[in-house]
Design a protein around this motif. Sequence first.
Motif, short mmCIF file in Angstrom:
data_model
loop_
_atom_site.label_atom_id
_atom_site.label_comp_id
_atom_site.label_asym_id
_atom_site.label_seq_id
_atom_site.Cartn_x
_atom_site.Cartn_y
_atom_site.Cartn_z
N ARG A 41 -0.31 4.51 -0.82
CA ARG A 41 -0.61 5.46 -1.89
C ARG A 41 -0.51 6.90 -1.41
N ASP A 47 -5.29 -0.45 2.72
CA ASP A 47 -3.86 -0.54 2.98
C ASP A 47 -3.60 -1.18 4.34
N GLY A 100 0.83 -1.20 0.00
CA GLY A 100 0.00 0.00 0.00
C GLY A 100 0.87 1.25 0.00
#
Length: 239
Positions: free
Chosen positions: A108, A139, A106
């Motif tokens: 982002r 995430d 994850g």
Amino acid sequence: MSRGEASAAIRVVTWNIHGGVGADRRCDLDRVATVIASLAPDILALQEVDGRAWAGRRPGAFERLAALLGGHVAEARLTGRGEGAYGHLLWSRWPLGEVAVRRLPGGRIEPRAVIDAVAETPLGRLRVLATHFGLAPGDRKRQSAFLAALPAERELPTVALGDFNDWRRNGSVARFLGAALPNVASLPTWPARRPFVPMDRIYASAGIPLAPVSIDLTLEARARRSSDHLPLAAMLALR
């Protein structure tokens, strides 16, 4: 940071220091270090170590904290360079070996990682996983699964600690980490002004007694002036 001879238990502390910015919106790592000294940890994880001047922080946060704390430090510098780096760190009274910074899935919004190290304590070797999970639920689910798989890699007593950005009793963090590291210490730590959710937690292997430690009101007030989270402390006994 001296505590004299080793006791029968290890004091473990995790704290999101919010870049050293507290209720008065001042960035002051010296008062963060003063609170830490009063907590007297043996092992300490700090999140949001932040040297980004453009965000109102002071450059050289990692360097400043290492100098203030002494001892043994492992760093996860996740964004920025040099004195402008941002991330989290792991501190130990005793030597840290086999240190690795593992990137989490994850990220982002911002990259996430776990500091994976072995503390050579007087009571035996302890694997320490220090982390700061992401804000997105998807995430966190993947990060929880990743972290929960790590203890099975080695036959070592293990503790995982940090800001998990999740307070739900049935959330992905509780489900995955609670299965792998079933002993949990948690108290309300966020927001510091009036904490009501256990955002920060400490997990330990089965068979390792773990008990949260309440901090007194004077120290709590000092911590509140230093960050938007309160620190979480626990006593851990190695057998």
